[in-house]
Scaffold this motif. Structure first.
Motif, short mmCIF file in Angstrom:
data_model
loop_
_atom_site.label_atom_id
_atom_site.label_comp_id
_atom_site.label_asym_id
_atom_site.label_seq_id
_atom_site.Cartn_x
_atom_site.Cartn_y
_atom_site.Cartn_z
N ILE A 131 26.73 -36.72 -66.78
CA ILE A 131 26.41 -35.38 -66.31
C ILE A 131 24.92 -35.28 -65.98
O ILE A 131 24.07 -35.75 -66.75
N ASP A 132 24.62 -34.70 -64.85
CA ASP A 132 23.23 -34.48 -64.45
C ASP A 132 22.68 -33.32 -65.27
O ASP A 132 23.11 -32.18 -65.11
N ALA A 133 21.75 -33.60 -66.14
CA ALA A 133 21.20 -32.57 -67.03
C ALA A 133 19.83 -32.09 -66.57
O ALA A 133 19.02 -31.63 -67.37
N THR A 134 19.55 -32.17 -65.27
CA THR A 134 18.23 -31.79 -64.76
C THR A 134 18.11 -30.30 -64.50
O THR A 134 17.04 -29.81 -64.19
N GLY A 135 19.22 -29.58 -64.61
CA GLY A 135 19.15 -28.14 -64.37
C GLY A 135 19.21 -27.77 -62.91
O GLY A 135 18.74 -26.70 -62.52
N LYS A 136 19.76 -28.63 -62.06
CA LYS A 136 19.82 -28.37 -60.62
C LYS A 136 21.24 -28.15 -60.13
O LYS A 136 21.56 -28.35 -58.97
N HIS A 137 22.12 -27.75 -61.04
CA HIS A 137 23.52 -27.61 -60.66
C HIS A 137 23.77 -26.42 -59.74
O HIS A 137 24.50 -26.51 -58.77
N GLY A 138 23.16 -25.29 -60.09
CA GLY A 138 23.53 -24.05 -59.41
C GLY A 138 24.92 -23.64 -59.86
O GLY A 138 25.48 -24.18 -60.79
N PRO A 166 15.62 -26.46 -71.71
CA PRO A 166 14.92 -25.28 -71.20
C PRO A 166 15.59 -23.99 -71.69
O PRO A 166 16.82 -23.93 -71.83
N PRO A 167 14.81 -22.96 -71.95
CA PRO A 167 15.38 -21.69 -72.43
C PRO A 167 16.28 -21.06 -71.38
O PRO A 167 16.08 -21.22 -70.18
N ALA A 168 17.28 -20.34 -71.84
CA ALA A 168 18.20 -19.65 -70.93
C ALA A 168 18.90 -18.55 -71.71
O ALA A 168 18.96 -18.57 -72.95
N ASN A 169 19.42 -17.58 -70.98
CA ASN A 169 20.17 -16.48 -71.58
C ASN A 169 21.56 -16.43 -70.98
O ASN A 169 21.78 -16.86 -69.84
N ILE A 170 22.50 -15.91 -71.74
CA ILE A 170 23.83 -15.67 -71.19
C ILE A 170 23.69 -14.69 -70.03
O ILE A 170 22.95 -13.71 -70.12
N THR A 171 24.33 -14.97 -68.91
CA THR A 171 24.14 -14.17 -67.71
C THR A 171 24.84 -12.81 -67.82
O THR A 171 24.27 -11.78 -67.48
N ARG A 172 26.07 -12.83 -68.32
CA ARG A 172 26.81 -11.58 -68.40
C ARG A 172 27.91 -11.69 -69.45
O ARG A 172 28.52 -12.75 -69.60
N ILE A 173 28.13 -10.63 -70.19
CA ILE A 173 29.22 -10.56 -71.16
C ILE A 173 30.20 -9.50 -70.69
O ILE A 173 29.83 -8.34 -70.50
N ILE A 174 31.45 -9.91 -70.45
CA ILE A 174 32.51 -8.97 -70.07
C ILE A 174 33.26 -8.60 -71.34
O ILE A 174 33.78 -9.47 -72.04
#
Length: 299
Positions: A131-138, A166-174
């Motif tokens: 898996i490419d773990a560079t953060g460029k998936h989109g 790298p830090p990240a947040n959940i985008t949306r919770i339904i």
């Protein structure tokens, strides 16, 4: 791929039948009612007293175990329900009256690694699967969570920090994420590892109370811009489901496929699954991992 409107044009009942259902629901004592975007499901919200009057039945409260730590109370009919004559010919099935929600199967597994002494970290998974773990998936993905499985969004930051990601947040919770009231195991595992293995991918979480795959599928279709990759880590033995319920779920999976959704489902934590403690009496495969309309993953 097809739009929900195109699917509706293909499968929905005639407009006069939908109008008849809407008129019946509007004239009843229901709190509210909604027609699915594809035109083939009507959801009503009401109390037990109203439902008992409309459907000529009797309801009673039941408590069942969701897990070793949680229980849930449901109201179900204890006498046969009668669909009003005016709409009986338009209704093929009614859920939520006398059917009890299927609970998913959970197992506690020992710590495993790709190499002796390794933990199963995002880095180990990325290496093992290329898996490419560079953060460029989109792109984006969504994780379906059921049965009051919640997570602390702040734990995501701690998890990513612990593994130098790298830090990240959940985008949306339904739905509702209430970590003070539910279990924290399954949802936390799903969200943290999904975001850890695929940094840069917008991650959504779908929170539903009962393990109801049809309700989840309808919710996904009715949500604008829902991620096209949907992941389900839940399942239960096929014998726990009614055949008609699995057929209904499969139809929903097919419709999501027509829209271009990829549905990934965990195959289970114990191979095929089986009956018997000391020897295998018979195989017990897990649904929805056995559905031909999803991609089953795992071992």
């Amino acid at each position: 791929f097809m739009t929900p409107q195109q699917i509706k044009d293909l499968i929905a009942p005639p407009a006069k039948d939908l109008d008849a259902l809407d008129a019946w629901a509007s004239s009843s004592c229901f709190t509210s009612h909604d027609l699915a975007i594809t035109g083939d499901y009507l959801t009503v919200r009401t109390d037990a007293g109203c439902a008992a009057s409309v459907l000529d039945t009797t309801f009673q409260g039941f408590v069942y175990n969701i897990s070793n730590l949680s229980t849930r109370r449901v109201i179900r009919a204890v006498a046969p329900a009668t669909i009003p004559t005016a709409i009986a010919h338009l209704v093929s099935a009614v859920s939520g009256l006398n059917d009890f929600p299927v609970t998913s199967t959970r197992f506690t597994q020992p710590k495993l690694g790709a190499n002796p002494g390794d933990e199963m970290t995002p880095a180990v998974l990325s290496k093992a699967y290329g898996i490419d773990a560079t953060g460029k998936h989109g792109g984006s993905l969504a994780l379906a969570e059921f049965e009051q499985e919640y997570f602390y969004p702040s734990d995501i930051q701690l998890f990513l920090e612990n593994y130098s990601l790298p830090p990240a947040n959940i985008t949306r919770i339904i739905g509702t994420d209430d970590p003070f009231e539910g279990d924290l195991g399954e949802a936390s595992l799903d969200v943290q590892y999904a975001m850890g293995v695929a940094p840069g991918v917008a991650a959504w979480a779908w929170e539903l109370d009962a393990f109801d795959l049809t309700a989840w599928a309808l919710n996904v279709t009715g949500t604008p811009d829902a991620p096209k990759v949907q992941s389900i880590s839940y399942g239960s033995k096929e014998s726990a489901f009614e055949a008609a319920d699995m057929e209904r779920d499969n139809r929903e999976f097919m419709k999501r496929g027509l829209q271009g959704f990829t549905i990934l489902v965990a195959s289970g934590d114990s191979g095929t699954g089986h009956e018997g403690i000391f020897r295998c009496k018979r195989f017990m495969p897990n649904f929805p991992g056995t559905s031909p309309y999803v991609t089953s993953v795992g071992g």
